[in-house]
Write a protein that holds these residues in place. Structure first.
Motif, PDB file in Angstrom:
ATOM      1  N   UNK A  63     -59.269  -9.742   2.810  1.00 12.76           N
ATOM      2  CA  UNK A  63     -59.515  -8.370   3.248  1.00 12.76           C
ATOM      3  C   UNK A  63     -60.186  -8.300   4.612  1.00 12.76           C
ATOM      4  N   UNK A  64     -60.963  -9.307   4.976  1.00 11.46           N
ATOM      5  CA  UNK A  64     -61.696  -9.265   6.242  1.00 11.46           C
ATOM      6  C   UNK A  64     -60.736  -9.305   7.436  1.00 11.46           C
ATOM      7  N   UNK A  65     -59.660 -10.093   7.339  1.00 13.41           N
ATOM      8  CA  UNK A  65     -58.686 -10.139   8.427  1.00 13.41           C
ATOM      9  C   UNK A  65     -57.968  -8.808   8.573  1.00 13.41           C
ATOM     10  N   UNK A  66     -57.676  -8.166   7.454  1.00 18.54           N
ATOM     11  CA  UNK A  66     -57.033  -6.852   7.489  1.00 18.54           C
ATOM     12  C   UNK A  66     -57.949  -5.825   8.130  1.00 18.54           C
ATOM     13  N   UNK A  67     -59.202  -5.806   7.742  1.00 17.02           N
ATOM     14  CA  UNK A  67     -60.137  -4.806   8.253  1.00 17.02           C
ATOM     15  C   UNK A  67     -60.376  -4.986   9.750  1.00 17.02           C
ATOM     16  N   UNK A  68     -60.624  -6.205  10.181  1.00 17.80           N
ATOM     17  CA  UNK A  68     -60.888  -6.453  11.606  1.00 17.80           C
ATOM     18  C   UNK A  68     -59.647  -6.152  12.445  1.00 17.80           C
ATOM     19  N   UNK A  69     -58.490  -6.587  11.984  1.00 13.64           N
ATOM     20  CA  UNK A  69     -57.257  -6.324  12.723  1.00 13.64           C
ATOM     21  C   UNK A  69     -56.927  -4.845  12.795  1.00 13.64           C
ATOM     22  N   UNK A  70     -57.097  -4.144  11.675  1.00  9.18           N
ATOM     23  CA  UNK A  70     -56.789  -2.712  11.670  1.00  9.18           C
ATOM     24  C   UNK A  70     -57.766  -1.903  12.511  1.00  9.18           C
ATOM     25  N   UNK A  71     -59.049  -2.179  12.384  1.00 10.37           N
ATOM     26  CA  UNK A  71     -60.043  -1.411  13.150  1.00 10.37           C
ATOM     27  C   UNK A  71     -59.838  -1.611  14.650  1.00 10.37           C
ATOM     28  N   UNK A  72     -59.648  -2.842  15.084  1.00 12.24           N
ATOM     29  CA  UNK A  72     -59.447  -3.100  16.506  1.00 12.24           C
ATOM     30  C   UNK A  72     -58.188  -2.459  17.047  1.00 12.24           C
ATOM     31  N   UNK A  73     -57.098  -2.588  16.319  1.00  9.52           N
ATOM     32  CA  UNK A  73     -55.822  -2.061  16.806  1.00  9.52           C
ATOM     33  C   UNK A  73     -55.739  -0.550  16.691  1.00  9.52           C
ATOM     34  N   UNK A  74     -56.354   0.038  15.679  1.00  2.59           N
ATOM     35  CA  UNK A  74     -56.379   1.500  15.587  1.00  2.59           C
ATOM     36  C   UNK A  74     -57.239   2.073  16.716  1.00  2.59           C
ATOM     37  N   UNK A  75     -58.304   1.377  17.081  1.00  7.82           N
ATOM     38  CA  UNK A  75     -59.126   1.817  18.212  1.00  7.82           C
ATOM     39  C   UNK A  75     -58.312   1.806  19.508  1.00  7.82           C
ATOM     40  N   UNK A  76     -57.535   0.746  19.733  1.00  3.35           N
ATOM     41  CA  UNK A  76     -56.700   0.669  20.943  1.00  3.35           C
ATOM     42  C   UNK A  76     -55.638   1.756  20.915  1.00  3.35           C
ATOM     43  N   UNK A  77     -55.058   2.029  19.755  1.00  6.01           N
ATOM     44  CA  UNK A  77     -54.058   3.086  19.638  1.00  6.01           C
ATOM     45  C   UNK A  77     -54.684   4.452  19.897  1.00  6.01           C
ATOM     46  N   UNK A  78     -55.919   4.665  19.447  1.00  9.02           N
ATOM     47  CA  UNK A  78     -56.612   5.926  19.710  1.00  9.02           C
ATOM     48  C   UNK A  78     -56.901   6.091  21.202  1.00  9.02           C
ATOM     49  N   UNK A  79     -57.274   5.017  21.870  1.00  2.48           N
ATOM     50  CA  UNK A  79     -57.505   5.078  23.318  1.00  2.48           C
ATOM     51  C   UNK A  79     -56.208   5.414  24.045  1.00  2.48           C
ATOM     52  N   UNK A  80     -55.104   4.820  23.618  1.00  3.40           N
ATOM     53  CA  UNK A  80     -53.813   5.125  24.234  1.00  3.40           C
ATOM     54  C   UNK A  80     -53.439   6.587  24.010  1.00  3.40           C
ATOM     55  N   UNK A  81     -53.701   7.103  22.809  1.00  6.13           N
ATOM     56  CA  UNK A  81     -53.408   8.511  22.532  1.00  6.13           C
ATOM     57  C   UNK A  81     -54.274   9.431  23.383  1.00  6.13           C
ATOM     58  N   UNK A  82     -55.559   9.106  23.520  1.00  5.17           N
ATOM     59  CA  UNK A  82     -56.430   9.951  24.324  1.00  5.17           C
ATOM     60  C   UNK A  82     -56.055   9.895  25.813  1.00  5.17           C
ATOM     61  N   UNK A  83     -55.621   8.734  26.290  1.00  5.28           N
ATOM     62  CA  UNK A  83     -55.135   8.655  27.674  1.00  5.28           C
ATOM     63  C   UNK A  83     -53.881   9.503  27.860  1.00  5.28           C
ATOM     64  N   UNK A  84     -52.976   9.450  26.896  1.00  7.86           N
ATOM     65  CA  UNK A  84     -51.759  10.261  26.975  1.00  7.86           C
ATOM     66  C   UNK A  84     -52.090  11.744  26.918  1.00  7.86           C
ATOM     67  N   UNK A  85     -53.035  12.114  26.088  1.00  6.35           N
ATOM     68  CA  UNK A  85     -53.468  13.514  25.998  1.00  6.35           C
ATOM     69  C   UNK A  85     -54.108  13.965  27.301  1.00  6.35           C
ATOM     70  N   UNK A  86     -54.917  13.116  27.889  1.00  2.00           N
ATOM     71  CA  UNK A  86     -55.569  13.478  29.161  1.00  2.00           C
ATOM     72  C   UNK A  86     -54.551  13.611  30.284  1.00  2.00           C
TER      73      UNK A  86
END
Length: 92
Positions: A63-86
């Protein structure tokens, strides 16, 4: 190789797109940067990282690999979405 070892390798490679995104962010910055290129890179890398995290959990059930991978990649995806929104808000 057994499924657990392959799952661990995929779990570690699910963190790699986050590191690559950070490197791209610091290398490709400045006033003349093509922001849509960076948004595309962030989006593609984060989706690949999320897929690797899911496959690593399916293979190794750690579970630790899933959590770390998901949190990091969802954060990068959120940054990409906010850049696109801006960029959408800033253009008339």
């Amino acid at each position: 190789m057994d499924k657990r070892k392959v799952g661990n390798i995929l779990g570690i490679t699910s963190i790699l797109p986050v590191i690559i995104s950070i490197i791209v962010f610091y290398v490709r910055r400045g006033p003349n940067t093509d922001i849509y290129f960076i948004i595309n890179i962030f989006g593609i890398l984060s989706i690949i990282g999320i897929l690797f995290a899911m496959f690593s959990w399916k293979m190794s059930r750690q579970l630790i690999l899933l959590i770390v991978g998901l949190i990091g990649n969802v954060f990068v995806l959120a940054v990409a979405f906010l850049l696109l929104l801006a960029m959408g808000i800033s253009e008339p």
